[in-house]
Design a protein around this motif. Structure first.
Motif, mmCIF file in Angstrom:
data_model
loop_
_atom_site.group_PDB
_atom_site.id
_atom_site.type_symbol
_atom_site.label_atom_id
_atom_site.label_comp_id
_atom_site.label_asym_id
_atom_site.label_seq_id
_atom_site.Cartn_x
_atom_site.Cartn_y
_atom_site.Cartn_z
ATOM 1 N N UNK A 1 0.816 -1.200 0.000
ATOM 2 C CA UNK A 1 0.000 0.000 0.000
ATOM 3 C C UNK A 1 0.856 1.258 0.000
ATOM 4 N N UNK A 2 1.917 1.246 0.791
ATOM 5 C CA UNK A 2 2.829 2.395 0.820
ATOM 6 C C UNK A 2 3.532 2.570 -0.523
ATOM 7 N N UNK A 3 3.863 1.465 -1.159
ATOM 8 C CA UNK A 3 4.489 1.515 -2.483
ATOM 9 C C UNK A 3 3.533 2.135 -3.499
ATOM 10 N N UNK A 4 2.271 1.736 -3.432
ATOM 11 C CA UNK A 4 1.271 2.293 -4.340
ATOM 12 C C UNK A 4 1.117 3.800 -4.137
ATOM 13 N N UNK B 1 -0.891 -3.087 -7.370
ATOM 14 C CA UNK B 1 -2.037 -3.696 -6.697
ATOM 15 C C UNK B 1 -2.409 -5.017 -7.350
ATOM 16 N N UNK B 2 -2.422 -5.056 -8.679
ATOM 17 C CA UNK B 2 -2.828 -6.269 -9.374
ATOM 18 C C UNK B 2 -1.844 -7.406 -9.127
ATOM 19 N N UNK B 3 -0.537 -7.074 -9.087
ATOM 20 C CA UNK B 3 0.466 -8.110 -8.789
ATOM 21 C C UNK B 3 0.263 -8.672 -7.390
ATOM 22 N N UNK B 4 0.001 -7.791 -6.440
ATOM 23 C CA UNK B 4 -0.236 -8.258 -5.072
ATOM 24 C C UNK B 4 -1.486 -9.134 -5.014
ATOM 25 N N UNK B 5 -2.547 -8.695 -5.677
ATOM 26 C CA UNK B 5 -3.777 -9.483 -5.664
ATOM 27 C C UNK B 5 -3.538 -10.876 -6.251
ATOM 28 N N UNK B 6 -2.831 -10.946 -7.372
ATOM 29 C CA UNK B 6 -2.545 -12.241 -7.986
ATOM 30 C C UNK B 6 -1.755 -13.133 -7.032
ATOM 31 N N UNK B 7 -0.794 -12.548 -6.352
ATOM 32 C CA UNK B 7 0.028 -13.320 -5.416
ATOM 33 C C UNK B 7 -0.801 -13.825 -4.248
ATOM 34 N N UNK B 8 -1.637 -12.963 -3.688
ATOM 35 C CA UNK B 8 -2.461 -13.361 -2.550
ATOM 36 C C UNK B 8 -3.438 -14.473 -2.930
ATOM 37 N N UNK B 9 -4.067 -14.334 -4.083
ATOM 38 C CA UNK B 9 -5.022 -15.349 -4.525
ATOM 39 C C UNK B 9 -4.315 -16.669 -4.806
ATOM 40 N N UNK C 1 -9.074 -2.233 3.065
ATOM 41 C CA UNK C 1 -8.310 -0.977 3.057
ATOM 42 C C UNK C 1 -7.507 -0.841 1.769
ATOM 43 N N UNK C 2 -6.895 -1.932 1.329
ATOM 44 C CA UNK C 2 -6.081 -1.861 0.118
ATOM 45 C C UNK C 2 -6.958 -1.714 -1.119
ATOM 46 N N UNK C 3 -8.139 -2.333 -1.101
ATOM 47 C CA UNK C 3 -9.056 -2.167 -2.235
ATOM 48 C C UNK C 3 -9.564 -0.727 -2.315
ATOM 49 N N UNK C 4 -9.788 -0.102 -1.154
ATOM 50 C CA UNK C 4 -10.196 1.306 -1.161
ATOM 51 C C UNK C 4 -9.079 2.184 -1.723
ATOM 52 N N UNK C 5 -7.834 1.870 -1.373
ATOM 53 C CA UNK C 5 -6.710 2.630 -1.909
ATOM 54 C C UNK C 5 -6.638 2.490 -3.425
ATOM 55 N N UNK C 6 -6.831 1.266 -3.912
ATOM 56 C CA UNK C 6 -6.799 1.049 -5.359
ATOM 57 C C UNK C 6 -7.881 1.854 -6.058
ATOM 58 N N UNK D 1 -4.414 4.904 3.827
ATOM 59 C CA UNK D 1 -5.396 3.991 3.249
ATOM 60 C C UNK D 1 -5.051 2.531 3.406
ATOM 61 N N UNK D 2 -3.764 2.214 3.480
ATOM 62 C CA UNK D 2 -3.397 0.802 3.546
ATOM 63 C C UNK D 2 -2.775 0.468 4.892
ATOM 64 N N UNK D 3 -3.051 1.306 5.900
ATOM 65 C CA UNK D 3 -2.441 1.082 7.206
ATOM 66 C C UNK D 3 -3.020 -0.157 7.851
#
Length: 284
Positions: free
Chosen positions: A208-211, A227-235, A245-250, A277-279
Protein backbone atom coordinates in the motif's frame (compact mmCIF):
# COMPACT_ATOMS: atom_id res chain seq x y z
CA UNK A 1 30.44 -5.28 27.24
CA UNK A 2 28.88 -4.99 23.82
CA UNK A 3 26.10 -7.44 22.92
CA UNK A 4 24.66 -7.67 19.41
CA UNK A 5 22.01 -10.14 18.27
CA UNK A 6 20.36 -8.09 15.48
CA UNK A 7 22.41 -9.78 12.80
CA UNK A 8 25.45 -11.99 13.31
CA UNK A 9 26.05 -12.76 16.98
CA UNK A 10 28.55 -10.38 18.52
CA UNK A 11 29.61 -10.31 22.17
CA UNK A 12 32.71 -8.29 23.00
CA UNK A 13 34.35 -7.67 26.35
CA UNK A 14 37.29 -5.29 26.76
CA UNK A 15 37.35 -5.06 22.97
CA UNK A 16 37.78 -8.82 22.48
CA UNK A 17 35.20 -11.21 21.06
CA UNK A 18 33.96 -13.95 23.37
CA UNK A 19 31.88 -15.72 20.72
CA UNK A 20 32.92 -19.38 20.40
CA UNK A 21 33.29 -21.11 17.05
CA UNK A 22 31.66 -24.40 18.12
CA UNK A 23 27.93 -24.46 17.28
CA UNK A 24 26.38 -25.50 20.61
CA UNK A 25 28.36 -23.16 22.88
CA UNK A 26 27.47 -20.43 20.36
CA UNK A 27 23.79 -21.32 20.79
CA UNK A 28 24.13 -21.06 24.56
CA UNK A 29 25.77 -17.65 24.28
CA UNK A 30 23.13 -16.45 21.78
CA UNK A 31 20.29 -17.25 24.19
CA UNK A 32 22.12 -15.68 27.12
CA UNK A 33 22.90 -12.60 24.99
CA UNK A 34 19.28 -12.26 23.88
CA UNK A 35 18.19 -12.25 27.52
CA UNK A 36 21.12 -10.25 28.84
CA UNK A 37 20.80 -9.33 32.55
CA UNK A 38 18.10 -11.97 32.99
CA UNK A 39 18.49 -15.48 34.39
CA UNK A 40 18.05 -18.18 31.75
CA UNK A 41 17.08 -21.51 33.36
CA UNK A 42 19.34 -24.44 32.55
CA UNK A 43 16.26 -26.32 31.33
CA UNK A 44 15.59 -23.61 28.74
CA UNK A 45 19.19 -23.88 27.50
CA UNK A 46 18.79 -27.66 27.24
CA UNK A 47 15.52 -27.21 25.34
CA UNK A 48 17.29 -24.94 22.84
CA UNK A 49 20.25 -27.28 22.38
CA UNK A 50 18.38 -30.56 22.01
CA UNK A 51 14.88 -29.52 20.85
CA UNK A 52 13.01 -31.09 23.75
CA UNK A 53 14.97 -34.36 23.70
CA UNK A 54 17.90 -33.68 26.02
CA UNK A 55 20.27 -36.55 26.85
CA UNK A 56 20.77 -37.67 30.42
CA UNK A 57 24.03 -35.76 30.46
CA UNK A 58 22.31 -32.51 29.44
CA UNK A 59 22.93 -30.60 32.68
CA UNK A 60 26.58 -31.61 32.78
CA UNK A 61 27.02 -30.76 29.11
CA UNK A 62 25.45 -27.32 29.58
CA UNK A 63 27.86 -26.73 32.46
CA UNK A 64 30.74 -27.69 30.15
CA UNK A 65 29.62 -25.14 27.56
CA UNK A 66 29.35 -22.47 30.26
CA UNK A 67 32.91 -23.26 31.36
CA UNK A 68 34.09 -22.87 27.76
CA UNK A 69 32.39 -19.48 27.57
CA UNK A 70 33.95 -18.42 30.84
CA UNK A 71 37.36 -19.37 29.53
CA UNK A 72 36.84 -16.98 26.60
CA UNK A 73 35.62 -14.31 29.02
CA UNK A 74 38.67 -14.75 31.23
CA UNK A 75 40.94 -14.26 28.22
CA UNK A 76 39.11 -11.08 27.29
CA UNK A 77 39.31 -9.75 30.84
CA UNK A 78 43.04 -10.44 30.85
CA UNK A 79 43.41 -8.07 27.89
CA UNK A 80 41.81 -5.11 29.62
CA UNK A 81 40.83 -3.63 32.91
CA UNK A 82 37.50 -5.41 32.97
CA UNK A 83 34.04 -3.98 33.38
CA UNK A 84 33.08 -2.06 36.52
CA UNK A 85 32.23 -4.49 39.31
CA UNK A 86 33.68 -7.51 37.52
CA UNK A 87 36.85 -9.27 38.54
CA UNK A 88 36.48 -12.66 36.91
CA UNK A 89 34.41 -14.58 34.38
CA UNK A 90 31.89 -15.66 37.02
CA UNK A 91 30.96 -12.01 37.49
CA UNK A 92 30.18 -11.75 33.77
CA UNK A 93 28.52 -15.12 33.21
CA UNK A 94 26.78 -15.49 36.53
CA UNK A 95 25.49 -18.75 38.01
CA UNK A 96 22.10 -18.23 39.60
CA UNK A 97 19.50 -20.51 41.11
CA UNK A 98 18.75 -23.03 38.39
CA UNK A 99 20.34 -21.11 35.56
CA UNK A 100 22.79 -18.55 34.22
CA UNK A 101 22.83 -14.82 33.46
CA UNK A 102 25.02 -12.79 31.12
CA UNK A 103 25.81 -9.55 32.95
CA UNK A 104 26.07 -6.71 30.44
CA UNK A 105 27.60 -4.40 33.03
CA UNK A 106 25.54 -1.54 31.64
CA UNK A 107 27.13 -1.88 28.19
CA UNK A 108 25.47 -1.73 24.78
CA UNK A 109 22.78 -4.32 24.11
CA UNK A 110 21.49 -3.70 20.59
CA UNK A 111 18.10 -5.34 21.17
CA UNK A 112 17.43 -3.12 24.19
CA UNK A 113 18.63 -0.04 22.30
CA UNK A 114 16.36 -0.94 19.38
CA UNK A 115 13.36 -1.20 21.71
CA UNK A 116 14.21 2.15 23.30
CA UNK A 117 14.60 4.03 20.02
CA UNK A 118 11.58 2.40 18.39
CA UNK A 119 9.48 3.23 21.44
CA UNK A 120 10.44 6.91 21.08
CA UNK A 121 9.54 6.70 17.39
CA UNK A 122 6.10 5.19 18.05
CA UNK A 123 5.29 7.85 20.63
CA UNK A 124 6.36 10.56 18.19
CA UNK A 125 4.09 9.05 15.53
CA UNK A 126 1.17 9.03 17.95
CA UNK A 127 1.88 12.69 18.72
CA UNK A 128 2.04 13.61 15.02
CA UNK A 129 5.73 14.55 15.21
CA UNK A 130 6.74 12.86 11.96
CA UNK A 131 10.29 14.26 11.62
CA UNK A 132 11.22 12.91 15.07
CA UNK A 133 9.42 9.62 14.36
CA UNK A 134 11.29 9.12 11.09
CA UNK A 135 14.63 9.91 12.73
CA UNK A 136 14.15 7.75 15.83
CA UNK A 137 12.79 4.77 13.90
CA UNK A 138 15.57 5.14 11.32
CA UNK A 139 18.18 5.02 14.09
CA UNK A 140 16.51 1.93 15.55
CA UNK A 141 16.51 0.14 12.19
CA UNK A 142 20.16 1.06 11.59
CA UNK A 143 21.09 -1.26 14.48
CA UNK A 144 20.12 -4.25 12.34
CA UNK A 145 23.02 -5.84 10.43
CA UNK A 146 21.06 -8.75 8.96
CA UNK A 147 18.61 -11.41 10.20
CA UNK A 148 18.75 -11.99 13.96
CA UNK A 149 21.19 -14.77 14.91
CA UNK A 150 22.29 -14.94 11.30
CA UNK A 151 25.33 -17.11 12.06
CA UNK A 152 23.91 -19.21 14.90
CA UNK A 153 22.33 -22.68 14.54
CA UNK A 154 18.89 -22.11 16.05
CA UNK A 155 16.73 -24.51 18.02
CA UNK A 156 13.13 -24.00 19.07
CA UNK A 157 13.75 -21.14 21.49
CA UNK A 158 15.94 -19.04 19.21
CA UNK A 159 13.77 -19.74 16.16
CA UNK A 160 10.73 -18.27 17.92
CA UNK A 161 12.76 -15.30 19.16
CA UNK A 162 14.17 -14.66 15.69
CA UNK A 163 10.64 -14.51 14.25
CA UNK A 164 9.51 -12.19 17.03
CA UNK A 165 12.45 -9.86 16.45
CA UNK A 166 11.77 -9.82 12.71
CA UNK A 167 8.16 -8.80 13.40
CA UNK A 168 9.34 -5.92 15.59
CA UNK A 169 11.72 -4.84 12.81
CA UNK A 170 8.95 -4.92 10.19
CA UNK A 171 6.68 -2.92 12.48
CA UNK A 172 9.35 -0.24 12.94
CA UNK A 173 10.05 -0.24 9.20
CA UNK A 174 6.37 0.17 8.38
CA UNK A 175 6.05 3.11 10.77
CA UNK A 176 9.24 4.78 9.53
CA UNK A 177 8.03 4.61 5.94
CA UNK A 178 4.65 5.94 7.07
CA UNK A 179 6.39 8.90 8.71
CA UNK A 180 8.45 9.54 5.57
CA UNK A 181 5.32 9.46 3.40
CA UNK A 182 3.68 12.01 5.66
CA UNK A 183 6.74 14.21 5.19
CA UNK A 184 6.36 14.08 1.41
CA UNK A 185 9.39 11.88 0.77
CA UNK A 186 7.60 9.58 -1.67
CA UNK A 187 10.18 9.87 -4.46
CA UNK A 188 13.05 9.06 -2.11
CA UNK A 189 11.15 6.00 -0.84
CA UNK A 190 10.54 4.42 -4.23
CA UNK A 191 13.87 2.59 -4.53
CA UNK A 192 13.58 1.16 -1.02
CA UNK A 193 9.96 0.14 -1.44
CA UNK A 194 10.68 -1.53 -4.79
CA UNK A 195 13.08 -3.88 -3.01
CA UNK A 196 10.78 -4.40 -0.03
CA UNK A 197 7.67 -5.40 -1.99
CA UNK A 198 9.74 -7.90 -3.93
CA UNK A 199 11.11 -9.37 -0.68
CA UNK A 200 7.79 -9.36 1.21
CA UNK A 201 5.45 -10.38 -1.57
CA UNK A 202 2.29 -10.67 0.59
CA UNK A 203 2.90 -7.78 3.01
CA UNK A 204 -0.12 -5.56 2.33
CA UNK A 205 0.99 -2.50 4.27
CA UNK A 206 4.30 -2.23 2.38
CA UNK A 207 2.50 -2.70 -0.93
CA UNK A 208 0.00 0.00 0.00
CA UNK A 209 2.83 2.39 0.82
CA UNK A 210 4.49 1.52 -2.48
CA UNK A 211 1.27 2.29 -4.34
CA UNK A 212 0.97 5.67 -2.59
CA UNK A 213 4.60 6.55 -3.37
CA UNK A 214 4.16 5.60 -7.03
CA UNK A 215 0.93 7.54 -7.39
CA UNK A 216 2.32 10.67 -5.78
CA UNK A 217 5.33 10.43 -8.08
CA UNK A 218 3.08 10.62 -11.14
CA UNK A 219 3.19 6.87 -11.85
CA UNK A 220 -0.50 6.04 -11.46
CA UNK A 221 -0.47 3.14 -13.90
CA UNK A 222 2.42 1.44 -12.06
CA UNK A 223 0.60 1.92 -8.76
CA UNK A 224 -2.42 0.08 -10.16
CA UNK A 225 -0.16 -2.63 -11.60
CA UNK A 226 1.41 -3.07 -8.15
CA UNK A 227 -2.04 -3.70 -6.70
CA UNK A 228 -2.83 -6.27 -9.37
CA UNK A 229 0.47 -8.11 -8.79
CA UNK A 230 -0.24 -8.26 -5.07
CA UNK A 231 -3.78 -9.48 -5.66
CA UNK A 232 -2.54 -12.24 -7.99
CA UNK A 233 0.03 -13.32 -5.42
CA UNK A 234 -2.46 -13.36 -2.55
CA UNK A 235 -5.02 -15.35 -4.52
CA UNK A 236 -2.45 -17.80 -5.89
CA UNK A 237 -0.45 -18.39 -2.71
CA UNK A 238 -2.96 -17.78 0.09
CA UNK A 239 -6.34 -18.10 -1.57
CA UNK A 240 -7.45 -14.69 -0.34
CA UNK A 241 -8.29 -11.25 -1.69
CA UNK A 242 -6.54 -8.02 -0.66
CA UNK A 243 -7.92 -6.29 2.43
CA UNK A 244 -10.76 -3.79 2.23
CA UNK A 245 -8.31 -0.98 3.06
CA UNK A 246 -6.08 -1.86 0.12
CA UNK A 247 -9.06 -2.17 -2.23
CA UNK A 248 -10.20 1.31 -1.16
CA UNK A 249 -6.71 2.63 -1.91
CA UNK A 250 -6.80 1.05 -5.36
CA UNK A 251 -10.18 2.66 -6.08
CA UNK A 252 -9.01 6.08 -4.87
CA UNK A 253 -5.99 5.91 -7.19
CA UNK A 254 -8.16 4.72 -10.07
CA UNK A 255 -10.55 7.63 -9.62
CA UNK A 256 -7.93 10.28 -8.92
CA UNK A 257 -6.71 10.71 -12.49
CA UNK A 258 -3.09 11.04 -13.65
CA UNK A 259 -3.17 14.84 -13.79
CA UNK A 260 -3.49 14.96 -9.99
CA UNK A 261 -0.77 12.44 -9.22
CA UNK A 262 1.54 14.94 -7.52
CA UNK A 263 -1.20 16.10 -5.18
CA UNK A 264 -1.99 14.33 -1.95
CA UNK A 265 -5.64 15.41 -1.80
CA UNK A 266 -7.12 12.45 -3.73
CA UNK A 267 -5.67 10.07 -1.14
CA UNK A 268 -5.92 12.29 1.94
CA UNK A 269 -8.58 12.72 4.59
CA UNK A 270 -10.68 15.87 4.54
CA UNK A 271 -8.60 17.47 7.29
CA UNK A 272 -5.57 17.59 4.97
CA UNK A 273 -3.46 15.11 6.92
CA UNK A 274 -1.45 12.50 5.05
CA UNK A 275 -3.40 9.40 3.97
CA UNK A 276 -3.34 6.05 5.73
CA UNK A 277 -5.40 3.99 3.25
CA UNK A 278 -3.40 0.80 3.55
CA UNK A 279 -2.44 1.08 7.21
CA UNK A 280 -2.61 -2.27 8.99
CA UNK A 281 -2.65 -3.08 12.68
CA UNK A 282 0.77 -2.77 14.30
CA UNK A 283 2.43 -6.14 14.98
CA UNK A 284 5.14 -7.20 17.37
Amino acid sequence: MEIRVLGALGVRLCGASVVPTAPKPRQVLALLALRADQVVPAGVLAEELWSGRPPRSARTTVQTYVLQLRDLIDRALAQGEGAPGTSCAKDVLVTSAGGYMLNSGGGLVDRQEFDRLAGHGYRAMDAGDFPVAARQLGEALALWRGPAFADVPVGGQLAVEAKRLEETRLCALDQRIEADLRLGRHRVLLAELTVLVDRYRTHESLHGQYMVALHRSGRRGEALEAFQRLRNTLVRELGMEPSAALRRLQRSILLAGPERAEQEQPLAPADGSAPRPARLTRVG
